[in-house]
Design an enzyme around this catalytic site. Structure first.
Site, PDB file in Angstrom:
ATOM      1  N   GLY A 129     -28.730 -43.799-119.610  1.00 43.11           N
ATOM      2  CA  GLY A 129     -27.727 -43.493-118.688  1.00 43.11           C
ATOM      3  C   GLY A 129     -26.808 -42.454-119.459  1.00 43.11           C
ATOM      4  CG  HIS A 150     -30.630 -37.951-119.244  1.00 41.81           C
ATOM      5  ND1 HIS A 150     -29.327 -37.665-119.644  1.00 41.81           N
ATOM      6  CD2 HIS A 150     -31.303 -38.514-120.247  1.00 41.81           C
ATOM      7  CE1 HIS A 150     -29.074 -38.387-120.533  1.00 41.81           C
ATOM      8  NE2 HIS A 150     -30.282 -38.905-120.986  1.00 41.81           N
ATOM      9  N   GLY A 182     -37.677 -35.876-123.794  1.00 43.07           N
ATOM     10  CA  GLY A 182     -37.304 -34.745-124.471  1.00 43.07           C
ATOM     11  C   GLY A 182     -37.458 -34.595-125.809  1.00 43.07           C
ATOM     12  CG  ASP A 233     -33.948 -37.913-128.798  1.00 39.78           C
ATOM     13  OD1 ASP A 233     -33.101 -38.074-129.524  1.00 39.78           O
ATOM     14  OD2 ASP A 233     -33.724 -37.619-127.416  1.00 39.78           O
ATOM     15  CB  SER A 242     -26.216 -35.469-126.847  1.00 38.42           C
ATOM     16  OG  SER A 242     -25.980 -36.931-127.360  1.00 38.42           O
ATOM     17  CB  SER A 243     -25.179 -39.887-123.477  1.00 41.92           C
ATOM     18  OG  SER A 243     -26.599 -39.581-122.780  1.00 41.92           O
TER      19      SER A 243
HETATM   20  P1  AMP Z   1     -31.364 -40.772-123.922  1.00 42.74           P
HETATM   21  O1  AMP Z   1     -30.755 -41.176-122.674  1.00 42.74           O
HETATM   22  O2  AMP Z   1     -30.314 -40.272-124.960  1.00 42.74           O
HETATM   23  O3  AMP Z   1     -32.092 -41.962-124.539  1.00 42.74           O
HETATM   24  O4  AMP Z   1     -32.471 -39.816-123.649  1.00 42.74           O
HETATM   25  C1  AMP Z   1     -33.374 -39.986-122.460  1.00 42.74           C
HETATM   26  C2  AMP Z   1     -34.332 -38.771-122.595  1.00 42.74           C
HETATM   27  O5  AMP Z   1     -34.078 -37.642-122.321  1.00 42.74           O
HETATM   28  C3  AMP Z   1     -35.148 -38.678-123.833  1.00 42.74           C
HETATM   29  O6  AMP Z   1     -36.452 -38.482-123.924  1.00 42.74           O
HETATM   30  C4  AMP Z   1     -34.411 -37.538-124.586  1.00 42.74           C
HETATM   31  O7  AMP Z   1     -35.090 -36.729-125.711  1.00 42.74           O
HETATM   32  C5  AMP Z   1     -34.030 -36.830-123.407  1.00 42.74           C
HETATM   33  N1  AMP Z   1     -32.886 -35.884-123.466  1.00 42.74           N
HETATM   34  C6  AMP Z   1     -31.890 -36.189-124.122  1.00 42.74           C
HETATM   35  N2  AMP Z   1     -31.072 -35.094-124.097  1.00 42.74           N
HETATM   36  C7  AMP Z   1     -31.911 -34.007-123.710  1.00 42.74           C
HETATM   37  C8  AMP Z   1     -31.777 -32.549-123.792  1.00 42.74           C
HETATM   38  N3  AMP Z   1     -30.570 -31.988-124.042  1.00 42.74           N
HETATM   39  N4  AMP Z   1     -32.536 -31.942-123.455  1.00 42.74           N
HETATM   40  C9  AMP Z   1     -33.937 -32.544-122.895  1.00 42.74           C
HETATM   41  N5  AMP Z   1     -34.126 -33.736-123.062  1.00 42.74           N
HETATM   42  C10 AMP Z   1     -33.253 -34.689-123.477  1.00 42.74           C
END
Ligand code: AMP
Length: 282
Positions: A31, A37, A148, A151, A186-187
């Protein structure tokens, strides 16, 4: 757009789509959604009939209690954003729905991938990630799942888990989405102060310079150069910088022909931990 918070309701809906031969694309998230995302979801939309997005802040992947407590929660805004990209199904379970009373991870082996970089600094993190992703794969039964490259280590670990457990899902890696000033979205970015946010693009600027230097300098010289750069930045604290081989994620000491390399970095802006990486060319 359907929103489900129980496994039972989600599975019923998925089974109907499966019975109609519709392909399912899945994007797991925690989220506090941003354009990074949304880029994954748009890619999934192009390649699948139905796209499922999960929003779940997974407690077992946090090694730091404060980070878990302070993880941003913006569900209403997330739902609005998901409608703009025509997401089909959102899954927002509670912790109890997923873990019942037993909030623990399974223990996995990823053939050493888990011992590099993030694995050295975030105890148990990848067991937590793999536990939740495997659980979601069992519930959502996707044909394809999107992660993404931000990570990158996580992406490689998920691919390994899928291969070792012979799970019937294709894992797709998607490019890093950046703000205009280069900072990887990033969140956690919204937790930064104005001053921290202003200096944070220094991380990607440094990575871009590393990419240039990789053509002419050796790995030791580059490592030293990066450390020196961060010493000049009082608001940013370097946790690690590593040039590693893409497949094994093992730290490179010399450049070997036939291998692909990436530079990986983790930096603290106050208490906020930021990670980034870049593909290198010899
Ligand atoms: P998270 O909500 O941070 O766990 O991320 C969920 C998914 O979104 C994961 O596969 C992350 O690698 C991807 N993600 C987060 N930030 C980015 C970004 N800036 N660019 C591409 N993918 C992202």
């Amino acid at each position: 757009m359907h929103i489900f918070s129980t496994k039972k309701d989600l599975i019923n809906c998925i089974l109907t789509h499966k019975a109609n031969n519709r392909s399912i694309g899945f994007v797991p998230t925690m989220g506090a959604l941003h354009k990074g995302h949304l880029s994954l979801i748009s890619t999934a939309k192009k390649k699948n009939d139905i796209v499922v997005v999960s929003i779940f802040v997974n407690p077992t992947q946090f090694d730091n209690v404060e980070d878990l407590k302070k993880y941003p929660k913006t569900l209403e805004k997330d739902i609005k954003l998901l409608k703009t990209v025509s997401c089909d199904i959102v899954f927002t379970p509670s912790v109890e729905e997923i873990y019942a009373e037993n909030i623990v991870s399974e223990t996995f082996s990823f053939d050493g991938l888990e011992n590099q970089m993030e694995g050295k600094f975030r105890d148990g993190h990848f067991n937590g990630v793999a536990t939740i992703v495997k659980t979601f794969f069992e519930i959502v039964q996707p044909n394809k799942a999107y992660f993404g490259q931000k990570d990158f280590q996580q992406l490689q670990i998920i691919k390994k888990m899928v291969k070792k457990n012979r799970l019937p899902v294709k894992i797709k890696g998607c490019p890093i989405y950046r703000d205009e000033d280069g900072l990887a979205m990033s969140s956690r970015n919204i937790r930064m102060s104005k001053e921290q946010r202003e200096v944070a693009p220094f991380i990607y600027k440094t990575l871009k310079k590393v990419k240039k230097k990789f053509g002419t300098k050796n790995v030791t010289e580059i490592n030293e150069w990066v450390k020196d750069q961060f010493k000049k930045q009082p608001l940013l604290e370097l946790e690690y910088f590593t040039i590693a081989e893409e497949k094994t994620l093992e730290t490179a000491e010399i450049k070997e022909s036939g291998k692909k390399y990436r530079a990986f970095i983790a930096v603290f802006a106050g208490k906020i931990r930021l990670i980034d990486n870049i593909r290198l060319k010899k």
